[in-house]
Scaffold this motif. Structure first.
Motif, PDB file in Angstrom:
ATOM      1  N   TYR A  28      -6.984  -2.748   4.649  1.00 43.17           N
ATOM      2  CA  TYR A  28      -6.850  -1.512   3.863  1.00 43.17           C
ATOM      3  C   TYR A  28      -7.856  -1.444   2.710  1.00 43.17           C
ATOM      4  O   TYR A  28      -7.854  -0.479   1.957  1.00 43.17           O
ATOM      5  CB  TYR A  28      -5.421  -1.387   3.312  1.00 43.17           C
ATOM      6  N   ARG A  29      -8.675  -2.476   2.569  1.00 42.07           N
ATOM      7  CA  ARG A  29      -9.649  -2.442   1.460  1.00 42.07           C
ATOM      8  C   ARG A  29     -10.869  -1.649   1.901  1.00 42.07           C
ATOM      9  O   ARG A  29     -11.318  -1.766   3.037  1.00 42.07           O
ATOM     10  CB  ARG A  29     -10.036  -3.858   1.064  1.00 42.07           C
ATOM     11  N   GLY A  30     -11.362  -0.826   1.021  1.00 38.70           N
ATOM     12  CA  GLY A  30     -12.609  -0.123   1.293  1.00 38.70           C
ATOM     13  C   GLY A  30     -12.519   0.966   2.348  1.00 38.70           C
ATOM     14  O   GLY A  30     -13.512   1.264   3.020  1.00 38.70           O
ATOM     15  N   LEU A  31     -11.350   1.578   2.543  1.00 38.06           N
ATOM     16  CA  LEU A  31     -11.260   2.723   3.472  1.00 38.06           C
ATOM     17  C   LEU A  31     -12.058   3.883   2.875  1.00 38.06           C
ATOM     18  O   LEU A  31     -12.051   4.080   1.664  1.00 38.06           O
ATOM     19  CB  LEU A  31      -9.800   3.187   3.617  1.00 38.06           C
ATOM     20  N   ASP A  32     -12.711   4.674   3.737  1.00 35.82           N
ATOM     21  CA  ASP A  32     -13.412   5.812   3.124  1.00 35.82           C
ATOM     22  C   ASP A  32     -12.454   6.995   2.978  1.00 35.82           C
ATOM     23  O   ASP A  32     -11.397   7.056   3.613  1.00 35.82           O
ATOM     24  CB  ASP A  32     -14.727   6.150   3.832  1.00 35.82           C
ATOM     25  N   GLU A  33     -12.809   7.918   2.079  1.00 39.35           N
ATOM     26  CA  GLU A  33     -11.837   8.923   1.665  1.00 39.35           C
ATOM     27  C   GLU A  33     -11.362   9.807   2.821  1.00 39.35           C
ATOM     28  O   GLU A  33     -10.174  10.122   2.920  1.00 39.35           O
ATOM     29  CB  GLU A  33     -12.368   9.772   0.501  1.00 39.35           C
ATOM     30  N   ASP A  34     -12.278  10.204   3.730  1.00 36.00           N
ATOM     31  CA  ASP A  34     -11.858  11.093   4.820  1.00 36.00           C
ATOM     32  C   ASP A  34     -10.838  10.411   5.724  1.00 36.00           C
ATOM     33  O   ASP A  34      -9.809  10.988   6.077  1.00 36.00           O
ATOM     34  CB  ASP A  34     -13.074  11.499   5.666  1.00 36.00           C
ATOM     35  N   GLU A  35     -11.149   9.166   6.068  1.00 30.26           N
ATOM     36  CA  GLU A  35     -10.239   8.432   6.948  1.00 30.26           C
ATOM     37  C   GLU A  35      -8.876   8.249   6.261  1.00 30.26           C
ATOM     38  O   GLU A  35      -7.818   8.457   6.862  1.00 30.26           O
ATOM     39  CB  GLU A  35     -10.840   7.062   7.297  1.00 30.26           C
ATOM     40  N   ARG A  36      -8.945   7.872   4.987  1.00 23.07           N
ATOM     41  CA  ARG A  36      -7.716   7.624   4.234  1.00 23.07           C
ATOM     42  C   ARG A  36      -6.868   8.897   4.152  1.00 23.07           C
ATOM     43  O   ARG A  36      -5.661   8.871   4.359  1.00 23.07           O
ATOM     44  CB  ARG A  36      -8.133   7.164   2.839  1.00 23.07           C
ATOM     45  N   THR A  37      -7.520  10.025   3.857  1.00 20.90           N
ATOM     46  CA  THR A  37      -6.793  11.292   3.742  1.00 20.90           C
ATOM     47  C   THR A  37      -6.087  11.609   5.051  1.00 20.90           C
ATOM     48  O   THR A  37      -4.908  11.986   5.068  1.00 20.90           O
ATOM     49  CB  THR A  37      -7.778  12.428   3.363  1.00 20.90           C
ATOM     50  N   ASP A  38      -6.810  11.454   6.168  1.00 25.88           N
ATOM     51  CA  ASP A  38      -6.217  11.687   7.490  1.00 25.88           C
ATOM     52  C   ASP A  38      -4.995  10.811   7.708  1.00 25.88           C
ATOM     53  O   ASP A  38      -3.950  11.285   8.162  1.00 25.88           O
ATOM     54  CB  ASP A  38      -7.216  11.276   8.587  1.00 25.88           C
ATOM     55  N   ARG A  39      -5.150   9.537   7.373  1.00 23.00           N
ATOM     56  CA  ARG A  39      -4.068   8.585   7.651  1.00 23.00           C
ATOM     57  C   ARG A  39      -2.857   8.858   6.754  1.00 23.00           C
ATOM     58  O   ARG A  39      -1.710   8.766   7.202  1.00 23.00           O
ATOM     59  CB  ARG A  39      -4.585   7.149   7.508  1.00 23.00           C
ATOM     60  N   ILE A  40      -3.109   9.209   5.499  1.00 21.90           N
ATOM     61  CA  ILE A  40      -1.984   9.520   4.586  1.00 21.90           C
ATOM     62  C   ILE A  40      -1.250  10.757   5.098  1.00 21.90           C
ATOM     63  O   ILE A  40      -0.017  10.780   5.191  1.00 21.90           O
ATOM     64  CB  ILE A  40      -2.491   9.735   3.134  1.00 21.90           C
ATOM     65  N   GLU A  41      -2.001  11.786   5.461  1.00 19.28           N
ATOM     66  CA  GLU A  41      -1.363  13.029   5.909  1.00 19.28           C
ATOM     67  C   GLU A  41      -0.618  12.819   7.231  1.00 19.28           C
ATOM     68  O   GLU A  41       0.454  13.381   7.443  1.00 19.28           O
ATOM     69  CB  GLU A  41      -2.393  14.167   6.014  1.00 19.28           C
ATOM     70  N   THR A  42      -1.175  11.988   8.126  1.00 16.80           N
ATOM     71  CA  THR A  42      -0.479  11.681   9.386  1.00 16.80           C
ATOM     72  C   THR A  42       0.843  10.964   9.100  1.00 16.80           C
ATOM     73  O   THR A  42       1.896  11.324   9.651  1.00 16.80           O
ATOM     74  CB  THR A  42      -1.378  10.792  10.298  1.00 16.80           C
ATOM     75  N   ALA A  43       0.785   9.977   8.201  1.00 14.21           N
ATOM     76  CA  ALA A  43       2.016   9.234   7.877  1.00 14.21           C
ATOM     77  C   ALA A  43       3.039  10.178   7.248  1.00 14.21           C
ATOM     78  O   ALA A  43       4.235  10.114   7.551  1.00 14.21           O
ATOM     79  CB  ALA A  43       1.687   8.072   6.941  1.00 14.21           C
ATOM     80  N   LYS A  44       2.571  11.069   6.375  1.00 14.87           N
ATOM     81  CA  LYS A  44       3.497  12.021   5.731  1.00 14.87           C
ATOM     82  C   LYS A  44       4.178  12.890   6.783  1.00 14.87           C
ATOM     83  O   LYS A  44       5.384  13.131   6.724  1.00 14.87           O
ATOM     84  CB  LYS A  44       2.734  12.922   4.735  1.00 14.87           C
ATOM     85  N   ARG A  45       3.384  13.357   7.752  1.00  7.66           N
ATOM     86  CA  ARG A  45       3.971  14.200   8.808  1.00  7.66           C
ATOM     87  C   ARG A  45       5.012  13.423   9.605  1.00  7.66           C
ATOM     88  O   ARG A  45       6.085  13.927   9.909  1.00  7.66           O
ATOM     89  CB  ARG A  45       2.876  14.713   9.749  1.00  7.66           C
ATOM     90  N   GLU A  46       4.689  12.176   9.914  1.00  6.15           N
ATOM     91  CA  GLU A  46       5.634  11.381  10.716  1.00  6.15           C
ATOM     92  C   GLU A  46       6.931  11.100   9.952  1.00  6.15           C
ATOM     93  O   GLU A  46       8.008  11.062  10.522  1.00  6.15           O
ATOM     94  CB  GLU A  46       4.982  10.077  11.163  1.00  6.15           C
ATOM     95  N   LEU A  47       6.808  10.925   8.658  1.00  4.72           N
ATOM     96  CA  LEU A  47       8.007  10.612   7.866  1.00  4.72           C
ATOM     97  C   LEU A  47       8.789  11.882   7.514  1.00  4.72           C
ATOM     98  O   LEU A  47       9.999  11.812   7.255  1.00  4.72           O
ATOM     99  CB  LEU A  47       7.612   9.842   6.588  1.00  4.72           C
ATOM    100  N   GLY A  48       8.124  13.010   7.507  1.00  2.00           N
ATOM    101  CA  GLY A  48       8.795  14.310   7.295  1.00  2.00           C
ATOM    102  C   GLY A  48       9.691  14.325   6.079  1.00  2.00           C
ATOM    103  O   GLY A  48       9.304  13.901   4.987  1.00  2.00           O
ATOM    104  N   ASP A  49      10.936  14.806   6.296  1.00  2.23           N
ATOM    105  CA  ASP A  49      11.884  14.941   5.177  1.00  2.23           C
ATOM    106  C   ASP A  49      12.397  13.607   4.655  1.00  2.23           C
ATOM    107  O   ASP A  49      13.122  13.575   3.661  1.00  2.23           O
ATOM    108  CB  ASP A  49      13.111  15.763   5.628  1.00  2.23           C
ATOM    109  N   ASP A  50      12.070  12.529   5.355  1.00  2.04           N
ATOM    110  CA  ASP A  50      12.522  11.215   4.872  1.00  2.04           C
ATOM    111  C   ASP A  50      11.715  10.756   3.667  1.00  2.04           C
ATOM    112  O   ASP A  50      12.026   9.728   3.051  1.00  2.04           O
ATOM    113  CB  ASP A  50      12.366  10.143   5.974  1.00  2.04           C
ATOM    114  N   LEU A  51      10.633  11.490   3.366  1.00  2.05           N
ATOM    115  CA  LEU A  51       9.712  11.020   2.319  1.00  2.05           C
ATOM    116  C   LEU A  51       9.485  12.087   1.269  1.00  2.05           C
ATOM    117  O   LEU A  51       9.319  13.275   1.592  1.00  2.05           O
ATOM    118  CB  LEU A  51       8.350  10.695   2.970  1.00  2.05           C
TER     119      LEU A  51
END
Ligand code: 13P
Ligand code: SF4
Length: 377
Positions: A28-51
């Motif tokens: 997780y060190r040195g992720l670039d911003e575009d990749e990180r943004t995608d991954r954060i938003e994907t995780a948020k979608r998967e967690l939905g109302d639980d988060l």
């Protein structure tokens, strides 16, 4: 109210309040911003109302951009209290995440992406140290009812101590109301840990002639008998980020920008608040810029990330940092790195909870009493 022996509380005097500090995995060190943004938003979608993600106004852009709510300490504690989500991920510092854990239900989990986000001011008033001072000061004023009020920027054990002694919590947005409440309950206030917020509040209430400072580190400082003569006793804590602002910064801004208005946080020194046009919590500062007319100039005396956000969010207003390049970011807030956010969210998706903030049950119950008193005022 449950009874608690404060002397039994384990108080950790280290800077990092939580010793279950987990380091960021190499991947997780040195992720670039575009990749990180995608991954954060994907995780948020998967967690939905639980988060739900809460972001304090001082967090970096890469954190507040993903937050469901952005606000000051008070607003975030209200959002935490109202949250239904199973996971509350807190973009903020340890005392804020502790407060969220105290105020949420037992089946909700509060996660602080990095455990290193510890506010130095909160560490300036340890519950055991306050307990000792309390014994001295109350003995010096046996006929007075002293009400301890702690700023939100303190650890749960100190909030619990205040509850036990009939006191409450306050934030920078309601300190004056909590002080008024305290003077209805008793004769004097012991305010912890921020002496500047305490002094600014005393001025707001017209009580500036009855302030004394208790310095627990200075053997030459005022005695318990001396401070007990005053109605407002201030613990000698402060925020390094806000102590940095000086009156000559305001003078310089007004020389360089004759139309400039100045708004500062009440953690600034008294003379700075006095010289400014306005003072208020980070929410009040934000609202000031939201309500400014296009073309107005406002210099901001607070942590630099909020100033940067306001420049970005309100390009129609000229927003300036009050002391230019010398304005500081908060080292504690900066520990919440977006790579850490990516990691804790992806771990939740995988069913693993990382960097959980959990206040011991008895301490949380008492601290909740002090928080609830504030929320009811
Ligand atoms: P606010 O309550 O105004 O958001 O302030 C919190 C803080 O830590 C200020 O330094
Ligand atoms: Fe603590 Fe100051 Fe940082 Fe606020 S800005 S969290 S008071 S160190």
């Amino acid at each position: 109210m449950p009874k608690m022996e404060t002397a039994d509380i384990e108080t950790d005097l280290s800077l990092f309040k939580y010793d279950n500090l987990e380091q960021l995995p190499e991947a997780y060190r040195g992720l670039d911003e575009d990749e990180r943004t995608d991954r954060i938003e994907t995780a948020k979608r998967e967690l939905g109302d639980d988060l739900v993600i809460l972001g304090h106004n001082y967090q970096r852009r890469e954190i507040v951009d993903h937050a469901d709510f952005i606000g000051d300490s008070y607003q975030l504690s209200v959002e935490a209290a109202n949250a239904d989500a199973e996971y509350v991920v807190f973009g903020g510092v340890t005392f804020m995440a502790e407060s969220a854990d105290i105020i949420t239900d037992d089946d909700q989990t509060v996660i602080l992406p990095s455990m290193e986000a510890s506010c130095p001011m909160a560490g300036m008033a340890e519950a055991l140290q306050v307990d000792a001072a309390w014994a001295e000061i109350t003995a010096a004023a046996p006929d007075a009812d002293i009400i301890p009020i702690t700023y939100m920027n303190s650890y749960a054990d100190l909030k619990a101590f205040c509850a036990e002694q009939g006191g409450a919590v306050c934030t920078s947005s309601n300190a004056h109301e909590v002080f008024e409440w305290a003077f209805e309950q008793g004769d004097k206030v012991l305010f912890l840990p921020d002496k500047h917020l305490g002094e600014n509040t005393a001025h707001r209430l017209g009580m500036e002639d009855s302030i004394a400072e208790w310095d627990p580190w200075d053997p030459e400082g005022k005695s318990a008998e001396e401070v007990a003569e005053s109605d407002i006793i201030l613990w000698d804590g402060y925020c390094q980020v806000h102590e940095r602002f000086r009156v000559d910064h305001i003078e310089q801004i007004r020389d360089d920008h004759p139309d400039a208005n100045v708004v500062v946080h009440p953690e600034c020194r008294r003379e700075v608040v006095e010289a400014a046009d306005k003072a208020g919590s980070t929410a009040a500062i934000t609202q000031t810029i939201e309500e400014a007319d296009p073309g107005e100039t406002w210099a901001i005396g607070t942590e630099i990330h909020l100033t940067n956000h306001l420049q970005r969010w309100h390009p129609e207003v000229e927003v300036l940092p009050l002391c230019g390049d010398a304005c500081m970011d908060c080292n504690a807030m900066r520990q919440i790195d977006p790579n850490y956010l990516t990691w804790v969210l992806e771990e939740l998706v995988a069913g693993r909870e990382r960097n959980v903030i959990e206040v011991a049950h008895q301490e949380a119950e008492l601290a909740n009493v002090a928080m609830e008193r504030m929320l009811e005022i």
